[in-house]
Scaffold this motif. Sequence first.
Motif, PDB file in Angstrom:
ATOM      1  N   TYR A 464      50.241  23.088  39.012  1.00  0.00           N
ATOM      2  CA  TYR A 464      49.564  24.046  39.525  1.00  0.00           C
ATOM      3  C   TYR A 464      48.642  23.941  41.063  1.00  0.00           C
ATOM      4  CZ  TYR A 464      49.604  24.624  34.979  1.00  0.00           C
ATOM      5  OH  TYR A 464      50.461  24.720  33.216  1.00  0.00           O
ATOM      6  N   GLU A 468      45.177  27.796  41.251  1.00  0.00           N
ATOM      7  CA  GLU A 468      44.899  27.273  40.471  1.00  0.00           C
ATOM      8  C   GLU A 468      44.464  26.389  39.221  1.00  0.00           C
ATOM      9  OE1 GLU A 468      50.221  29.417  41.143  1.00  0.00           O
ATOM     10  OE2 GLU A 468      49.742  27.218  40.475  1.00  0.00           O
ATOM     11  N   GLU A 471      41.101  27.855  39.136  1.00  0.00           N
ATOM     12  CA  GLU A 471      41.122  29.070  38.430  1.00  0.00           C
ATOM     13  C   GLU A 471      40.555  28.926  37.023  1.00  0.00           C
ATOM     14  OE1 GLU A 471      40.911  32.725  38.673  1.00  0.00           O
ATOM     15  OE2 GLU A 471      41.130  32.705  41.038  1.00  0.00           O
ATOM     16  N   ARG A 472      41.825  27.955  36.018  1.00  0.00           N
ATOM     17  CA  ARG A 472      41.841  27.125  35.014  1.00  0.00           C
ATOM     18  C   ARG A 472      41.065  27.058  34.673  1.00  0.00           C
ATOM     19  NH1 ARG A 472      47.668  26.864  32.647  1.00  0.00           N
ATOM     20  NH2 ARG A 472      46.999  24.902  31.983  1.00  0.00           N
TER      21      ARG A 472
END
Lengths: 499, 499
Positions: A464, A468, A471-472
């Motif tokens: 990622y 990403e 956000e994850r």
Amino acid sequence: MARIYDQYVSKMQKIADIGHSIAVLSWDKEVNLPKGSAVRRSQQMATLSGIAHEEFTDPKFGKLLKRLLPMRTINDKERKNIELTLKEYKKATRFKKEFVIRRSQAISKAYHSWTAARQANDYNLYVDDLQNLIELKREEAKIIGFEQHPYDALLDIYEPGATVVELDQIFNDAKKGLKTLIREITSQKQVKSSFLKKYYPKNKQWDFGLEVLKNMGYDFNLGRQDISQHPFTTSFSSEDVRVTTRVDENDLGNMTWSCIHEGGHALYEQGLPSSEYGLPSGAAISLGIHESQSRLWENQVGRSKEYWSFMYPRLKKYFPENLKNIKLNKFYKGINKIAPNYIRTEADELHYHYHVLIRYELEKKIMDGSLNAKTLKTAWNRLYKKYLGVVIPDDNQGILQDIHWSHGSFGYFPTYSIGSFYAAQFFRQAEKDIPKLKQQLARGKTDKLLKWLRKNIHDHGQTYSAKEICERVTGEPLRFKYFMEYANQKFRPIYKLKV
Amino acid sequence: MARIYDQYVSKMQKIADIGHSIAVLSWDKEVNLPKGSAVRRSQQMATLSGIAHEEFTDPKFGKLLKRLLPMRTINDKERKNIELTLKEYKKATRFKKEFVIRRSQAISKAYHSWTAARQANDYNLYVDDLQNLIELKREEAKIIGFEQHPYDALLDIYEPGATVVELDQIFNDAKKGLKTLIREITSQKQVKSSFLKKYYPKNKQWDFGLEVLKNMGYDFNLGRQDISQHPFTTSFSSEDVRVTTRVDENDLGNMTWSCIHEGGHALYEQGLPSSEYGLPSGAAISLGIHESQSRLWENQVGRSKEYWSFMYPRLKKYFPENLKNIKLNKFYKGINKIAPNYIRTEADELHYHYHVLIRYELEKKIMDGSLNAKTLKTAWNRLYKKYLGVVIPDDNQGILQDIHWSHGSFGYFPTYSIGSFYAAQFFRQAEKDIPKLKQQLARGKTDKLLKWLRKNIHDHGQTYSAKEICERVTGEPLRFKYFMEYANQKFRPIYKLKV
């Protein structure tokens, strides 16, 4: 039957072996090298770099990547590896040999004149070679290509995906938020930290540093600590991740927080999946994410009251004389002292970001052509007056203080700040996810936190992107407000400001 | 205009850079490696070895060598470089990749089963893998080619030009000469050396070792000493030549003479001409000549009465308690004690050569097929009884004691003895050439001797072969009688034998 993907893996592992060999030579250069062999060692490293570059830019390898990308027989993680490698391949093959040689010569000249200028404390000795390097970096940005701002091309080297548009937003928020807090703090009575500057013998500092690293979960079976002029972390694989520190016998803080900081970097590298050696899926995401790991340990953990409520009695055992009259609370306040200064590496947690902001603003203008090496010093000094209220006393304490530009590293500095901001955002999430995290730290238990970092960040390599992963893990993109929250929660009580 | 010869130089320097990078990784492996990363490090070294091999066996390079060899534009020294490189090139290209892989796997297996056999003290665990390796080494000899004895092909790897015919002569002389002297010595009252086995603290031994190296002229600006399990010398260029030692706190001799021995190797490497980096003219002649340098310092200098008449008072300052009742003469006798033993690395100066002779005789028979791994142990034990009069108590103290065969190094052992014999012949010449050499050593002055070694041996790299250098320096080929002369002159007085 061997898969075609395995050819890619073999090639990447070969290149990684060469790259890590260079890292061993470089580590040895900083830690062990006899005085008389620096030139030869640099040549040996350059030879290996040349071989690694040739291997990576081999047109056959490019064809292999392009052939693999659309294949159905590879899974998502594998496809991500191919994508990221192809991006790097395209970037690397865009440069002609002539340009690479010219840039490497320009860096070599700039580095030497920076060293000479530092010795003479005179920016003039550096200005021409820096200007030459600046022109090459602008050329480099054009070769790499960019959509909006030439600086974006260079930012992407260190922080893939970062752009001026986004960073402007983050730094504007930072500028505003920090200004108020710092103004309030500096109107209060200052805390004392002179106890950190007593005489702390080297051997005992060293032993305490090892205890700190062990407590963090740094694995000495997969690494070691040594002494070097400037602390750094280097990795030859996730099974051999080494840290260095320096010991100033008249400054306990120097060793202590460089140790925790490098330890944070090292935990990330030791946590990268060994099975993905040589592949993007086995490598750190970006400098910003790397810095988030070091800063989280250094600041969120390593300057917290909870951490020291466990560690301070231990520290006192090493230096009973020096610390016998310093209570935990006084120690805690002292290690969180806020005061402006002109040296970035000596800055406190808040002012630090103004140092980075200044460099960010200057680099943007260097890259769009509105500043050059000649006009840079005046701009530097002006911004220090504006943001930190300090008058730069001389070049060494001003524009000559950082090595980065002499190495051609434009676009690197912002990763320091966004690393801190990521750290605050990640730590806030860790506090939500891990029951009683702060109480655990107060009992010296760091394992749950490390496990959380492993699971959420380290384990994934580059599968990622920075955006990403943020956000994850936190459900949001990077936002400055979490750093501000952290800063208010920490410093307002220390300085008796209203919350 | 660049000469074609310069292309050769560039290529050789590139290959040398890779080779020395492997040496850095290997040094780091022995000195610094964290426990958990041995496998990955070996892989990284193997990758670089593969690249170096590819570079060296590149057919274009072969063509370049063949084109250069007859050219009139190169001088004699340059032609010698081309000749020697072409010899190596031809040797390297004779091996098919399939064979190289098979050999490397066989070595890996043999090394592992040797380690397991050592742990179990049981040769049986090693015998099959050793036999497999022996068969490959016999195959290797055929691939390399030889005129008289298959063993010659392997001897040439370590000692270019050495043959069974010559070595038989040397070892026969040695066998005869040493037998008489040893018989006379062992009939006399033994000297005492138990004072060497007192408790000698590590730090002080280390400091004394550094003083010894400095006194020899080892340049710490171009090298360093570290601790490793087995002492060794490694060179990353003549500007970075490192030695290692080990310290046994209950055996002063262990550190002391390993330090002097490795120092002797290191002085040779530091003395090789830096301007000839990567070329035969900048490399050591052979293992035998290398060993002559270490042995000359270790024995002719480092076990001489003159050397210790200067150094012993200094040693006493480090360990006044241990040595206060030991007079110089007693010390000198103790460090020259002669007694048979079954371990080669613990052997005295005289018995040592029987250990080597035994291995030489066994290796010859291994190579002509009259011995195999199964029959080897009986032959080993029989020869130890015959030559040293000792009964081998177990495999670890017998056939499993050396690592060499498990590495496939057949033909290596003889270089230890001829190194000693060269040392005696060179030192005798140095005594002729340098006025009052022994008196100088007695005043702690080693600089004239080092200068002599530099001028006569180190400076020339491989421009002269071992045989040529011996003739140039001493006017004669290698003869055992000079070692015998040295041994008689030294040991007859110590053991009160008639001269």
